[in-house]
Design a protein around this motif. Structure first.
Motif, PDB file in Angstrom:
ATOM      1  N   VAL A 175       0.951  -1.177   0.011  1.00 23.99           N
ATOM      2  CA  VAL A 175       0.124   0.053   0.047  1.00 23.99           C
ATOM      3  C   VAL A 175       0.940   1.047  -0.027  1.00 23.99           C
ATOM      4  N   ALA A 176       0.661   1.941  -0.744  1.00 21.20           N
ATOM      5  CA  ALA A 176       1.412   3.425  -1.243  1.00 21.20           C
ATOM      6  C   ALA A 176       1.009   4.194   0.142  1.00 21.20           C
ATOM      7  N   LEU A 177       2.020   4.714   0.887  1.00 19.80           N
ATOM      8  CA  LEU A 177       1.542   5.582   1.694  1.00 19.80           C
ATOM      9  C   LEU A 177       2.461   6.873   1.805  1.00 19.80           C
ATOM     10  N   LYS A 178       1.683   7.952   2.003  1.00 16.68           N
ATOM     11  CA  LYS A 178       2.295   9.393   2.100  1.00 16.68           C
ATOM     12  C   LYS A 178       3.411   9.461   2.993  1.00 16.68           C
ATOM     13  N   ASN A 179       4.449   9.967   2.591  1.00 12.91           N
ATOM     14  CA  ASN A 179       5.870  10.303   3.494  1.00 12.91           C
ATOM     15  C   ASN A 179       6.017   9.254   4.323  1.00 12.91           C
ATOM     16  N   LEU A 180       5.764   7.864   3.943  1.00 17.06           N
ATOM     17  CA  LEU A 180       5.882   6.789   4.791  1.00 17.06           C
ATOM     18  C   LEU A 180       6.813   5.794   3.929  1.00 17.06           C
ATOM     19  N   ASN A 181       6.260   5.194   2.707  1.00 16.52           N
ATOM     20  CA  ASN A 181       7.215   4.295   1.900  1.00 16.52           C
ATOM     21  C   ASN A 181       7.324   4.760   0.548  1.00 16.52           C
ATOM     22  N   GLU A 182       6.712   6.073   0.388  1.00 15.63           N
ATOM     23  CA  GLU A 182       6.838   6.606  -1.085  1.00 15.63           C
ATOM     24  C   GLU A 182       8.251   6.552  -1.736  1.00 15.63           C
ATOM     25  N   GLU A 183       9.066   6.812  -1.004  1.00 11.29           N
ATOM     26  CA  GLU A 183      10.528   6.958  -1.459  1.00 11.29           C
ATOM     27  C   GLU A 183      11.190   5.492  -1.488  1.00 11.29           C
ATOM     28  N   GLU A 184      10.652   4.798  -0.873  1.00 10.94           N
ATOM     29  CA  GLU A 184      11.096   3.177  -0.610  1.00 10.94           C
ATOM     30  C   GLU A 184      10.783   2.495  -1.907  1.00 10.94           C
ATOM     31  N   VAL A 185       9.728   3.006  -2.457  1.00 12.65           N
ATOM     32  CA  VAL A 185       9.108   1.870  -3.505  1.00 12.65           C
ATOM     33  C   VAL A 185      10.208   1.480  -4.505  1.00 12.65           C
ATOM     34  N   PRO A 186      11.157   2.156  -5.112  1.00  8.52           N
ATOM     35  CA  PRO A 186      12.166   1.655  -5.875  1.00  8.52           C
ATOM     36  C   PRO A 186      13.031   0.680  -5.256  1.00  8.52           C
ATOM     37  N   SER A 187      13.371   0.804  -4.101  1.00 11.26           N
ATOM     38  CA  SER A 187      13.886  -0.446  -3.341  1.00 11.26           C
ATOM     39  C   SER A 187      13.175  -1.689  -3.209  1.00 11.26           C
ATOM     40  N   LEU A 188      11.908  -1.510  -2.937  1.00 10.28           N
ATOM     41  CA  LEU A 188      11.040  -2.643  -2.745  1.00 10.28           C
ATOM     42  C   LEU A 188      10.838  -3.400  -4.095  1.00 10.28           C
ATOM     43  N   ILE A 189      10.833  -2.377  -5.090  1.00  7.90           N
ATOM     44  CA  ILE A 189      10.736  -3.187  -6.512  1.00  7.90           C
ATOM     45  C   ILE A 189      12.020  -3.864  -6.697  1.00  7.90           C
ATOM     46  N   ASP A 190      13.248  -3.120  -6.546  1.00  2.84           N
ATOM     47  CA  ASP A 190      14.395  -3.921  -6.903  1.00  2.84           C
ATOM     48  C   ASP A 190      14.556  -5.254  -6.186  1.00  2.84           C
ATOM     49  N   TRP A 191      14.312  -5.380  -4.841  1.00  2.00           N
ATOM     50  CA  TRP A 191      14.169  -6.387  -3.842  1.00  2.00           C
ATOM     51  C   TRP A 191      13.328  -7.655  -4.482  1.00  2.00           C
ATOM     52  N   ALA A 192      12.005  -7.367  -4.594  1.00  2.00           N
ATOM     53  CA  ALA A 192      10.961  -8.176  -5.103  1.00  2.00           C
ATOM     54  C   ALA A 192      11.521  -8.681  -6.350  1.00  2.00           C
ATOM     55  N   HIS A 193      11.648  -8.015  -7.235  1.00  2.00           N
ATOM     56  CA  HIS A 193      11.957  -8.339  -8.829  1.00  2.00           C
ATOM     57  C   HIS A 193      13.373  -9.220  -8.594  1.00  2.00           C
ATOM     58  N   GLY A 194      14.196  -8.971  -7.816  1.00  2.00           N
ATOM     59  CA  GLY A 194      15.683  -9.849  -7.549  1.00  2.00           C
ATOM     60  C   GLY A 194      15.306 -10.952  -7.298  1.00  2.00           C
ATOM     61  N   LEU A 199       5.444  -7.264  -7.918  1.00  2.00           N
ATOM     62  CA  LEU A 199       4.926  -6.395  -6.848  1.00  2.00           C
ATOM     63  C   LEU A 199       3.871  -5.588  -7.265  1.00  2.00           C
ATOM     64  N   THR A 200       2.770  -5.507  -6.196  1.00  2.00           N
ATOM     65  CA  THR A 200       1.696  -4.567  -6.860  1.00  2.00           C
ATOM     66  C   THR A 200       1.409  -3.375  -5.726  1.00  2.00           C
ATOM     67  N   LEU A 201       1.449  -2.244  -6.361  1.00  2.00           N
ATOM     68  CA  LEU A 201       1.160  -0.960  -5.474  1.00  2.00           C
ATOM     69  C   LEU A 201      -0.312  -0.801  -5.370  1.00  2.00           C
ATOM     70  N   ILE A 202      -0.889  -0.463  -4.118  1.00  2.00           N
ATOM     71  CA  ILE A 202      -2.341  -0.113  -3.949  1.00  2.00           C
ATOM     72  C   ILE A 202      -2.458   1.319  -3.389  1.00  2.00           C
ATOM     73  N   GLU A 203      -3.450   2.031  -4.058  1.00  2.00           N
ATOM     74  CA  GLU A 203      -3.846   2.984  -3.201  1.00  2.00           C
ATOM     75  C   GLU A 203      -4.623   2.782  -1.985  1.00  2.00           C
ATOM     76  N   VAL A 204      -4.453   3.623  -1.133  1.00  2.00           N
ATOM     77  CA  VAL A 204      -5.252   3.421   0.198  1.00  2.00           C
ATOM     78  C   VAL A 204      -6.667   3.790  -0.037  1.00  2.00           C
ATOM     79  N   MET A 205      -7.442   3.078   0.660  1.00  2.00           N
ATOM     80  CA  MET A 205      -8.796   3.344   0.379  1.00  2.00           C
ATOM     81  C   MET A 205      -9.576   3.826   1.782  1.00  2.00           C
ATOM     82  N   PRO A 206     -10.365   4.628   1.573  1.00  2.00           N
ATOM     83  CA  PRO A 206     -11.016   5.014   2.850  1.00  2.00           C
ATOM     84  C   PRO A 206     -12.120   4.201   3.674  1.00  2.00           C
TER      85      PRO A 206
END
Ligand code: SAM
Length: 344
Positions: A175-194, A199-206
């Motif tokens: 789940v993409a979270l503002k100011n929390l993991n936004e910047e980390e997404v590239p590392s998550l992609i590299d790790w998962a794909h490695g 990897l699937t990104l999801i928008e937070v729902m209310p």
């Protein structure tokens, strides 16, 4: 666990088609509302869980699923809460796997936070599960603890490794979270794909009251995708899953990246799914308040006619789509249920 026989009476084997012509072939079953984590965007810290006596028994859950399978469900996902914390859940998985053996069910799968996977991965594989989704929003142990309120990242990583070692294909959901993991997404992609994991990104729902507004959590994935496109070569893949995710191929990693955008793009026209909670409530749309009780017809009679008729009535009311909104004027839940009630 006793198996039930699938009746071939016409009403019990008729496909389920909603008023918009969508045929229901995918069921998600939440086997418990409880979870061993408390992700801050999913649950309030002081969640009240259902009394255990309100839950359907594993035999009743099996009967519900089997009725849906007889009515045309081909894919079944077990979720929660956290499915692997339900006592004896493996007896349900094993019992449901008979539908894989007969070919009635094409896929039995699970969404999990992986904390218990090290214990269960091999048995899941043995029951015919081939792919699972693991929810993971960060690879930073401190951030993981902050997001989940007390979780131990090492346990999750060990669970993922156990699943891979058992031969399960793992897809990571983040789940993409503002100011929390936004910047980390590239590392998550590299790790998962490695590791050969999509990897699937999801928008937070209310969904559900969580003690804070959603404005401070929400990042539109259109924005994240534009940022990622500066570092990666993203090529759209054909939309052949029928699900809500839109996939791209990432040139630099060779892996698959998905985007689930309930907020910025509505994907309801091809919706083939319904959800059942652990108390037997059927929700035909994740983003609407619609609910039909299946527990009463299930318990009212040992054969499945009343149940099947109740399913027909509910499918006949499936809404056309959802309309989640997060903005300053709508900083309240669109749906009162927490995601942990129906699962992802
Ligand atoms: N415990 C399991 C797990 O962690 O995957 C299954 C249930 S959990 C509720 C399913 C998914 O829903 C997780 O990926 C979680 O991150 C996601 N989720 C929870 N609340 C959400 C929300 N408000 N918006 C978007 N995704 C949410």
């Amino acid at each position: 666990m006793t198996g039930i026989s699938l009746s071939h009476a016409p009403s019990l084997s008729r496909p389920m088609t909603d008023p918009f012509g969508r045929t229901i072939s995918y069921l998600r079953l939440s086997v418990t509302d409880r979870c061993d984590l408390r992700c801050f965007y999913c649950m309030a810290e002081d969640m009240t869980f259902l009394p255990k006596a309100d839950l359907l028994s594993l035999e009743e859950l099996d009967r519900l699923c089997s009725t849906f399978i007889a009515r045309g469900v081909r894919k079944l996902r077990l979720t929660g809460g956290e499915p692997l914390v339900r006592r004896n859940v493996m007896s349900l998985v094993r019992s449901l796997s008979r539908h894989l053996e007969t070919g009635a069910l094409r896929e039995l799968t699970m969404t999990t936070n992986a904390t218990q996977l090290a214990r269960f991965a091999a048995e899941l594989r043995d029951c015919g599960i081939r792919r699972i989704n693991v929810s993971l929003d960060t690879l930073d142990p401190q951030k993981f603890r902050a997001i989940t309120r007390w979780g131990d990242l090492d346990k999750v990583l060990a669970g993922i490794e156990a699943a891979r070692a058992a031969g399960l294909a793992v897809k990571i959901n983040t789940v993409a979270l503002k100011n929390l993991n936004e910047e980390e997404v590239p590392s998550l992609i590299d790790w998962a794909h490695g590791k050969g994991m999509a990897l699937t990104l999801i928008e937070v729902m209310p969904m559900g009251e969580i003690g804070e507004g959603r404005i401070d959590q929400y990042v539109p994935l259109s924005l994240l995708r534009a940022r990622l496109a500066k570092h990666y070569t993203l090529t759209d893949l054909p939309d052949d899953t029928g699900g809500p995710a839109r996939y791209v191929h990432v040139g630099e990693t060779g892996g698959k990246l998905g985007f689930i955008t309930p907020m910025t793009h509505n994907f309801c026209e091809s919706c083939n799914r319904v959800r059942i909670t652990c108390t037997g409530t059927l929700h035909t749309c994740l983003g609407q308040e619609d609910a039909s009780d299946l527990r009463r017809p299930l318990r009212a009679s040992p054969d499945d006619e009343l149940l099947s008729a109740a399913i027909d009535r509910a499918i006949g009311l499936k809404p056309k789509g959802h309309d989640f909104i997060i903005d300053r004027r709508h900083n309240r839940p669109s749906v009162s249920r927490h995601m942990s009630v129906t699962g992802g």
